[in-house]
Design a protein around this motif. Structure first.
Motif, PDB file in Angstrom:
ATOM      1  N   LYS A  27      37.814  53.249  47.530  1.00  0.00           N
ATOM      2  CA  LYS A  27      37.123  51.969  47.353  1.00  0.00           C
ATOM      3  C   LYS A  27      36.245  52.030  46.098  1.00  0.00           C
ATOM      4  O   LYS A  27      36.204  51.088  45.307  1.00  0.00           O
ATOM      5  N   ALA A  28      35.558  53.141  45.915  1.00  0.00           N
ATOM      6  CA  ALA A  28      34.722  53.307  44.727  1.00  0.00           C
ATOM      7  C   ALA A  28      35.583  53.329  43.460  1.00  0.00           C
ATOM      8  O   ALA A  28      35.223  52.707  42.448  1.00  0.00           O
ATOM      9  N   PHE A  29      36.720  54.017  43.504  1.00  0.00           N
ATOM     10  CA  PHE A  29      37.621  54.052  42.356  1.00  0.00           C
ATOM     11  C   PHE A  29      38.136  52.651  42.045  1.00  0.00           C
ATOM     12  O   PHE A  29      38.192  52.248  40.881  1.00  0.00           O
ATOM     13  N   SER A  30      38.496  51.900  43.065  1.00  0.00           N
ATOM     14  CA  SER A  30      38.973  50.537  42.868  1.00  0.00           C
ATOM     15  C   SER A  30      37.898  49.669  42.227  1.00  0.00           C
ATOM     16  O   SER A  30      38.177  48.866  41.322  1.00  0.00           O
ATOM     17  N   GLY A  31      36.657  49.829  42.674  1.00  0.00           N
ATOM     18  CA  GLY A  31      35.559  49.081  42.078  1.00  0.00           C
ATOM     19  C   GLY A  31      35.364  49.428  40.614  1.00  0.00           C
ATOM     20  O   GLY A  31      35.117  48.550  39.772  1.00  0.00           O
ATOM     21  N   LEU A  32      35.476  50.710  40.290  1.00  0.00           N
ATOM     22  CA  LEU A  32      35.370  51.159  38.907  1.00  0.00           C
ATOM     23  C   LEU A  32      36.478  50.535  38.059  1.00  0.00           C
ATOM     24  O   LEU A  32      36.231  50.024  36.953  1.00  0.00           O
ATOM     25  N   ALA A  33      37.693  50.572  38.575  1.00  0.00           N
ATOM     26  CA  ALA A  33      38.828  49.997  37.848  1.00  0.00           C
ATOM     27  C   ALA A  33      38.628  48.500  37.616  1.00  0.00           C
ATOM     28  O   ALA A  33      38.852  48.001  36.510  1.00  0.00           O
ATOM     29  N   GLN A  34      38.206  47.783  38.649  1.00  0.00           N
ATOM     30  CA  GLN A  34      37.989  46.338  38.507  1.00  0.00           C
ATOM     31  C   GLN A  34      36.910  46.038  37.481  1.00  0.00           C
ATOM     32  O   GLN A  34      37.047  45.120  36.669  1.00  0.00           O
ATOM     33  N   ALA A  35      35.825  46.813  37.499  1.00  0.00           N
ATOM     34  CA  ALA A  35      34.744  46.603  36.531  1.00  0.00           C
ATOM     35  C   ALA A  35      35.220  46.898  35.113  1.00  0.00           C
ATOM     36  O   ALA A  35      34.919  46.143  34.176  1.00  0.00           O
ATOM     37  N   ALA A  36      35.963  47.978  34.933  1.00  0.00           N
ATOM     38  CA  ALA A  36      36.436  48.356  33.602  1.00  0.00           C
ATOM     39  C   ALA A  36      37.453  47.360  33.057  1.00  0.00           C
ATOM     40  O   ALA A  36      37.483  47.074  31.859  1.00  0.00           O
ATOM     41  N   LEU A  37      38.286  46.811  33.936  1.00  0.00           N
ATOM     42  CA  LEU A  37      39.355  45.907  33.508  1.00  0.00           C
ATOM     43  C   LEU A  37      38.922  44.454  33.385  1.00  0.00           C
ATOM     44  O   LEU A  37      39.664  43.638  32.838  1.00  0.00           O
ATOM     45  N   ALA A  38      37.733  44.116  33.853  1.00  0.00           N
ATOM     46  CA  ALA A  38      37.271  42.726  33.782  1.00  0.00           C
ATOM     47  C   ALA A  38      37.206  42.284  32.318  1.00  0.00           C
ATOM     48  O   ALA A  38      36.617  42.962  31.483  1.00  0.00           O
ATOM     49  N   PRO A  39      37.836  41.153  31.999  1.00  0.00           N
ATOM     50  CA  PRO A  39      37.807  40.674  30.613  1.00  0.00           C
ATOM     51  C   PRO A  39      36.373  40.354  30.169  1.00  0.00           C
ATOM     52  O   PRO A  39      35.640  39.649  30.854  1.00  0.00           O
ATOM     53  N   GLN A  40      36.006  40.919  29.062  1.00  0.00           N
ATOM     54  CA  GLN A  40      34.708  40.627  28.444  1.00  0.00           C
ATOM     55  C   GLN A  40      34.993  40.478  26.952  1.00  0.00           C
ATOM     56  O   GLN A  40      35.669  39.535  26.587  1.00  0.00           O
ATOM     57  N   ALA A  41      34.490  41.379  26.116  1.00  0.00           N
ATOM     58  CA  ALA A  41      34.782  41.308  24.685  1.00  0.00           C
ATOM     59  C   ALA A  41      36.263  41.579  24.425  1.00  0.00           C
ATOM     60  O   ALA A  41      36.848  41.051  23.487  1.00  0.00           O
ATOM     61  N   LEU A  42      36.890  42.413  25.285  1.00  0.00           N
ATOM     62  CA  LEU A  42      38.327  42.692  25.197  1.00  0.00           C
ATOM     63  C   LEU A  42      39.029  42.010  26.360  1.00  0.00           C
ATOM     64  O   LEU A  42      38.529  42.028  27.487  1.00  0.00           O
ATOM     65  N   ASP A  43      40.195  41.453  26.085  1.00  0.00           N
ATOM     66  CA  ASP A  43      40.953  40.838  27.179  1.00  0.00           C
ATOM     67  C   ASP A  43      41.727  41.906  27.950  1.00  0.00           C
ATOM     68  O   ASP A  43      41.758  43.084  27.577  1.00  0.00           O
ATOM     69  N   ALA A  44      42.334  41.488  29.052  1.00  0.00           N
ATOM     70  CA  ALA A  44      43.029  42.427  29.941  1.00  0.00           C
ATOM     71  C   ALA A  44      44.180  43.133  29.236  1.00  0.00           C
ATOM     72  O   ALA A  44      44.405  44.327  29.454  1.00  0.00           O
ATOM     73  N   LYS A  45      44.895  42.428  28.362  1.00  0.00           N
ATOM     74  CA  LYS A  45      46.006  43.068  27.654  1.00  0.00           C
ATOM     75  C   LYS A  45      45.495  44.190  26.765  1.00  0.00           C
ATOM     76  O   LYS A  45      46.046  45.297  26.773  1.00  0.00           O
ATOM     77  N   ALA A  46      44.436  43.939  26.006  1.00  0.00           N
ATOM     78  CA  ALA A  46      43.883  44.978  25.127  1.00  0.00           C
ATOM     79  C   ALA A  46      43.434  46.187  25.935  1.00  0.00           C
ATOM     80  O   ALA A  46      43.668  47.335  25.542  1.00  0.00           O
TER      81      ALA A  46
END
Length: 119
Positions: A27-46
């Motif tokens: 669950k913690a790993f999934s949360g980390l992945a979701q936070a890291a992959l959330a589009p911000q300055a870089l989009d999901a593809k990048a």
């Protein structure tokens, strides 16, 4: 030749079992992945292309399969994948050349058929 679709399906099944055995960690790993992959300055593809480059540089076959598929799902082109592999080779040297071939093989197996578009 590795069959990337069936290989990633097998890993997904093993990961489901791992989630059952270590729910708090996963669950913690999934949360980390979701936070890291959330589009911000870089989009999901990048972000998926960056993850693919790192996967090649650290020589993680299983990671390569998942991140090639995710990059394609976010609209990555062959040219973008190949440029990412060039950066991975630059950063990881000779061993990354060998693993870059794995990523190209996965790309060819996961790419949509001609005429269809990525999701």
């Amino acid at each position: 030749m590795k069959q990337w679709s069936s290989h990633t399906d097998e890993i997904k099944a093993l990961m489901r079992a791992l989630r059952g055995d270590t729910p708090n960690v996963m669950k913690a790993f999934s949360g980390l992945a979701q936070a890291a992959l959330a589009p911000q300055a870089l989009d999901a593809k990048a972000k998926e292309l960056i993850a693919l480059g790192i996967s090649v540089a650290i020589r993680c076959d299983d990671c390569i399969g998942f991140h090639v598929k995710a990059a394609l799902d976010h609209g990555a082109t062959r040219e973008e994948v190949v440029e990412t592999l060039g950066m991975a080779i630059y950063m990881g040297a000779g061993p990354s050349v060998m693993y870059a071939t794995h990523a190209l093989e996965a790309y060819e197996q996961f790419k949509p058929e001609a005429g269809s578009t990525a999701a």
